[in-house]
Design an enzyme around this catalytic site. Structure first.
Site, PDB file in Angstrom:
ATOM      1  N   LYS B  79      40.611  37.830  31.317  1.00 40.00           N
ATOM      2  CA  LYS B  79      39.457  38.572  31.851  1.00 40.00           C
ATOM      3  C   LYS B  79      39.525  38.562  33.376  1.00 40.00           C
ATOM      4  O   LYS B  79      39.912  37.558  33.980  1.00 40.00           O
ATOM      5  CB  LYS B  79      38.157  37.913  31.364  1.00 40.00           C
ATOM      6  CG  LYS B  79      36.895  38.705  31.668  1.00 40.00           C
ATOM      7  CD  LYS B  79      35.665  38.031  31.062  1.00 40.00           C
ATOM      8  CE  LYS B  79      34.380  38.802  31.323  1.00 40.00           C
ATOM      9  NZ  LYS B  79      33.204  38.144  30.731  1.00 40.00           N
ATOM     10  N   SER B 154      30.244  41.041  27.985  1.00 40.13           N
ATOM     11  CA  SER B 154      30.969  41.645  29.097  1.00 40.13           C
ATOM     12  C   SER B 154      32.488  41.556  28.968  1.00 40.13           C
ATOM     13  O   SER B 154      33.192  42.262  29.678  1.00 40.13           O
ATOM     14  CB  SER B 154      30.542  40.980  30.399  1.00 40.13           C
ATOM     15  OG  SER B 154      30.942  39.622  30.416  1.00 40.13           O
ATOM     16  N   SER B 178      28.994  36.891  26.041  1.00 40.77           N
ATOM     17  CA  SER B 178      30.002  37.837  26.537  1.00 40.77           C
ATOM     18  C   SER B 178      31.349  37.772  25.845  1.00 40.77           C
ATOM     19  O   SER B 178      32.174  38.672  26.015  1.00 40.77           O
ATOM     20  CB  SER B 178      30.195  37.654  28.040  1.00 40.77           C
ATOM     21  OG  SER B 178      29.113  38.242  28.714  1.00 40.77           O
TER      22      SER B 178
END
Lengths: 488, 475
Positions: B79, B154, B178
């Protein structure tokens, strides 16, 4: 008992009550790293932004890890200042934007809303006999440094150096119970002496002890003065600020609650910002640091590790050396002076004489010249030499004091008296030198018949001619003999 | 269907280790998938260039008979809020467009040490603030099951990459769901470990007290493999735990005999029907495997969502203060005589609107006076949530419920309704508030509905093994 605040006479008719509180920021310079990373705390004289790492630069993703040594040194200071340490250490974030603050928040401690500082409720004993209450001691990170061209107000730029960012600071906050600029100076001095005795702190390092001061007159609005970086300046800045506020009050102009900056070059305070109520720092516990428990065992171990502090050292001086209490207290106002005394005492046994030379003569000269003993290169050897010359009758008392002045100003003794050289005892050589002296000062020879002082004057000439090598006792006897001879 | 589509990451690592498959070939396949699918789905922000070189090196070492690490030649997506030395790490924000970290996050270091290959940096909501990956400066990630739907967030890029076989495994971060939310929407497995289990050093902070680096994989076993590779105490993170690392890969028993399951009532209430029905079916399957289940209520959960947002936004307002344009990040080109105006211009330009909104609210709730009314209240509620969980884990081995209260929705559908968007997190934030581990497993293969399994502090082993047994039964 709470002390009555002083009333300083301002004009012949008006007096204003003065209240001063200090926030003394002491770098714990003996902690080898910064507070939350492994960067060296020795940042002075280094190229700008070279003693930094991702953590103290607050790079995205980095996290603080607390230095154990900083907690220990901080707790020792707290114990030495008779504070009550906490059992659970929590760090807070003080949020404000400023270019010298890499994260735009400072990791510090807080005393409201259930939070607690490192320690609270202590005392600073100052040498005029008063005790100043300490509200709390915080452990926190030092910000970086901004460099201006000339004054902060007119500089076309500010350069940012983060080498200092993250260095360990202990913040000692006093109650607003100081009454004069001098007391403020003495309070700083007292904290420094304790830090020096703890071995936590090297006072020779520039900017290692700084303070902010709060001043209010006649219980009016509080003005905070920031950027006071030396002992000398604390009294100057406060005196300036008191004079400024007094001037306004006497004209009926109210004092604004504001933060002012001490401009050490121009020796004035300038307004930084006017506060509307208390500053809003949005304190909250730093979630990156877990609370740290301080055990009773750890505290008692730290207590046991505290070395002799100025107060007990002074008492010991009275007992061991028979000097009076006042003198002893003066000697321990700085570790340097106390060490000088104790070192020299090993070889010079007239302790009263030694103590007087240091506490009265040397300290007097230092104070008048605004020089810190730690900034000079004075050693026990220098002091012992002066005392020996005086004891041997080579130089008079006033001459010894002159030498002290020279020592402070030049950092050394004049070369002809600095070293103990082989004394001239050969009578023929001395006779020749005394002859020269008589030739040079016929008036003195004449006066010597009636005036004892003239004999000393002649002795001085001989000492000068021989660069101090003439044996003073022998020379004096010979001068007297030769004078008598010339009279016959 | 290619070879890898039949295998778990765990099996692929084993094949590479034993020389049955070349790492170069494997990574090439992944890169091909990336090339073909990225224009449609946009899982990555950046692909690193040297992954094939790294793969060849792995093959050489295999040939030489060297012992390789746990992640032996697996392609791992990271990420874009996890710091990678020398590789841009943007948090999907214009603010950090040009930021290249000079250090690796601890997890990245550990992945490299275990011979994982970093493939690239995945898309996300800016600074992790969002539940759909729509709030990315680089544009949204699309749902691999249907590109007109959101991928969740996210960590939407990480979930999509794993789901699309553009990575074997991925790291995400889970502040309030997330990792689990996009895992659920993209029909893969997502794990949020116990707070402190995985070092946060190098994870760019959004809300420090809530977030953990999470693992995304196509199976629970794969998540366990990644967790075991990176978990453990780290001297660089004071909040990391000194707990013993357990081997989460050991084979669990084949059934759920004697496992006591609590079904969280508050999670089931307010969940749309297709989801609640699927969860009830899943619970039925677990019972058929020997588990017992009972509905439980955790009354404090009604405070969870609002407490979560207050705490997250408060911490964010402080964590993101450092982005002022002075030291790093995007050169906006602004100049000003006044540093406050200079900071303002950079922040106004660099942050997206969702980030700004959260920073402003977070700033507000920390102001003296409001601090007591909001932040402290939220912390009190948080303690209650934590205590409620502690109580329930005295009676149950695991607690379950849906990961998401709804099915993936259309891109843009909820952008105009911020509160509805925040409501999506209602079932995921409690685990973050309590610091407990939680895993999301698809109720059945290819379905965008996640069964959430929550365990007590350091109970990863338990929830992973329940997830694996369930998975095997439903495969």
């Amino acid at each position: 008992m709470k002390r009555q605040p002083a009333k300083m006479s301002m004009t012949e008719t008006q007096e204003y009550e003065i209240l001063i509180g200090l926030e003394i920021h002491c770098q714990l310079t003996s902690v080898p790293t910064k507070l939350f990373c492994s960067c060296s705390s020795d940042y002075r004289e280094k190229a700008p932004n070279s003693v930094i790492c991702p953590v103290c630069m607050g790079l995205p993703g980095t996290l603080p890890v607390l230095s154990r040594s900083a907690i220990e040194k901080g707790l020792m200071l707290a114990l030495a200042l008779e504070c009550t340490p906490v059992t659970r250490l929590i760090f807070y974030r003080k949020n404000y934007f400023y270019p010298d603050l890499p994260k735009n928040y400072q990791i510090t401690q807080y005393d409201k809303g259930g939070a607690s500082p490192l320690a609270y409720n202590g005392t600073i004993k100052i040498s005029d006999g008063h005790s100043i209450p300490i509200t709390r001691i915080n452990l926190e990170e030092d910000p970086g440094r901004l460099t201006y061209q000339g004054s902060i107000q007119t500089s076309p730029y500010a350069l940012v150096d983060y080498n200092r960012a993250g260095v360990v600071l202990a913040e000692v906050v006093t109650a607003p119970e100081l009454r004069t600029p001098k007391e403020a100076r003495l309070a700083l001095e007292s904290v420094q002496a304790i830090l020096e005795h703890l071995g936590s702190f090297e006072s020779t390092l520039d900017g290692s002890i700084r303070c902010d001061a709060n001043i209010s007159l006649a219980r009016g609005n509080r003005v905070e003065v920031k950027n006071i970086t030396s002992f000398k300046d604390v009294a100057r800045a406060l005196t300036f600020e008191i004079t400024r506020q007094r001037g306004l009050l006497s004209k009926g102009i109210p004092i604004k609650m504001e933060t002012r900056h001490w401009d050490e070059k121009r020796r004035i305070t300038v307004s930084l910002r006017v506060k509307e109520g208390e500053a809003e720092y949005r304190y909250f516990p730093d979630p990156d640091l877990l609370p740290i428990e301080i055990s009773k065992t750890e505290l008692s171990e730290l207590k046991a590790a505290i070395p002799e502090l100025p107060e007990s050292r002074a008492k010991r001086f009275v007992l061991d050396f028979g000097i009076n209490e006042e003198t002893a207290k003066t000697l321990v106002r700085g570790k340097g002076l106390a060490d000088l005394f104790e070192e020299s005492s090993k070889e010079f046994k007239n302790y009263d004489k030694l103590a007087h030379l240091l506490s009265a003569d040397l300290l007097g000269v230092l104070n008048r010249s605004e020089i810190d003993l730690n900034d000079t290169k004075i050693t026990p050897k220098h002091i012992l030499r002066i005392l020996k010359l005086e004891a041997d009758g080579v130089i008079s008392g006033p001459a010894a004091r002159d030498l002290v002045t020279q020592l402070v100003n030049t950092g050394d003794l004049p070369s002809h008296i600095a070293e103990e050289k082989t004394k001239i005892t050969d009578k023929k050589l001395l006779e020749a030198e005394i002859h020269k002296a008589f030739m040079n000062a016929p008036q003195a020879v004449n006066d010597a018949k009636t005036n004892e002082n003239a004999i000393n004057y002649l002795l001085g000439i001989v000492m000068g001619l021989t660069k101090g090598r003439a044996d003073p006792k022998e020379t004096l006897t010979m001068i007297k003999k030769m004078l008598e001879k010339s009279r016959q | 269907m290619s070879r890898q589509r039949k295998s778990s990451a765990f099996d692929i690592a084993s094949q590479i280790r034993h020389g049955e498959v070349s790492c170069e070939e494997h990574i090439s396949e992944i890169l091909e998938n990336i090339q073909q699918q990225e224009p449609t789905f946009h899982a990555y922000i950046r692909i690193v260039e040297d992954s094939l070189d790294a793969a060849r090196k792995i093959d050489q070492r295999v040939k030489r008979g060297e012992k390789l690490g746990k992640l032996c030649g697996l392609g791992v997506a990271i990420k874009d809020n996890i710091s990678t030395k020398g590789i841009q790490t943007t948090c999907a924000s214009r603010m950090l467009l040009d930021y290249v970290p000079p250090y690796d996050a601890t997890v990245v270091e550990r992945i490299r040490k275990e011979d994982g290959i970093i493939l690239g940096k995945t898309n996300m909501d800016e600074f992790g603030m969002g539940s759909t990956t729509e709030f990315s400066f680089f544009g949204p990630t699309k749902n691999p099951l249907d590109p007109t739907l959101v991928a969740g967030g996210s960590s939407g890029g990480s979930a999509a990459a794993v789901s699309l076989f553009e990575a074997d495994l991925a790291l995400g971060s889970d502040t309030g769901g997330s990792v689990r939310c996009p895992a659920s929407f993209c029909s893969i497995v997502g794990l949020k470990p116990t707070y402190g289990r995985v070092s946060r050093y190098g994870l760019i902070s959004y809300a420090s007290s809530l977030e953990q680096i999470g693992q995304l994989g196509r199976t629970a076993e794969d998540c366990a493999l990644l967790l075991d590779s990176i978990a453990g105490y780290d001297t660089m993170d004071s909040t990391s735990l000194r707990a013993e690392t357990k081997d989460n890969l050991s084979r669990p028993s084949n059934d759920l005999d004697g496992v006591r399951i609590g079904v969280i009532k508050e999670f089931m209430d307010g969940t749309v029907e297709p989801v609640s029905k699927a969860i009830n079916d899943a619970i039925g399957i677990m019972e058929s495997l020997g588990a017992t289940s009972q509905e439980v209520s955790l009354p404090s959960l009604r405070f969870a969502l609002s407490s979560y947002y207050i705490i997250a936004m408060s911490e964010a307002s402080s964590n993101l203060a450092r982005y002022d344009g002075l030291r790093y990040g995007h050169e906006s080109g602004f100049t000003d005589d006044d540093w406050q105006r200079f900071f303002s211009k950079n922040r106004a330009y660099g942050f997206g609107s969702e980030v700004k909104k959260r920073l402003i609210i977070g700033t507000f709730v920390l102001i003296a006076g409001y601090y007591e009314r909001f932040y402290l209240k939220a912390q009190q509620a948080r303690s209650q949530v934590r205590n409620d969980f502690i109580q329930q884990f005295k009676n149950f081995d695991v607690l379950v419920g849906p990961t998401m209260p709804l099915l993936p929705f259309r891109l843009g559908e909820k952008l105009t309704d911020p509160l509805a968007l925040y409501m999506c997190d209602i079932d995921t934030v409690p685990a973050n508030l309590a610091g407990i581990p939680s895993i999301s497993v698809p109720v059945s293969a290819g379905t965008p509905i996640g069964l959430q399994i929550l365990g007590p502090i350091l109970g990863e082993e338990k929830i992973i093994s329940v997830a694996r047994i369930y998975e095997e039964a439903t495969r």
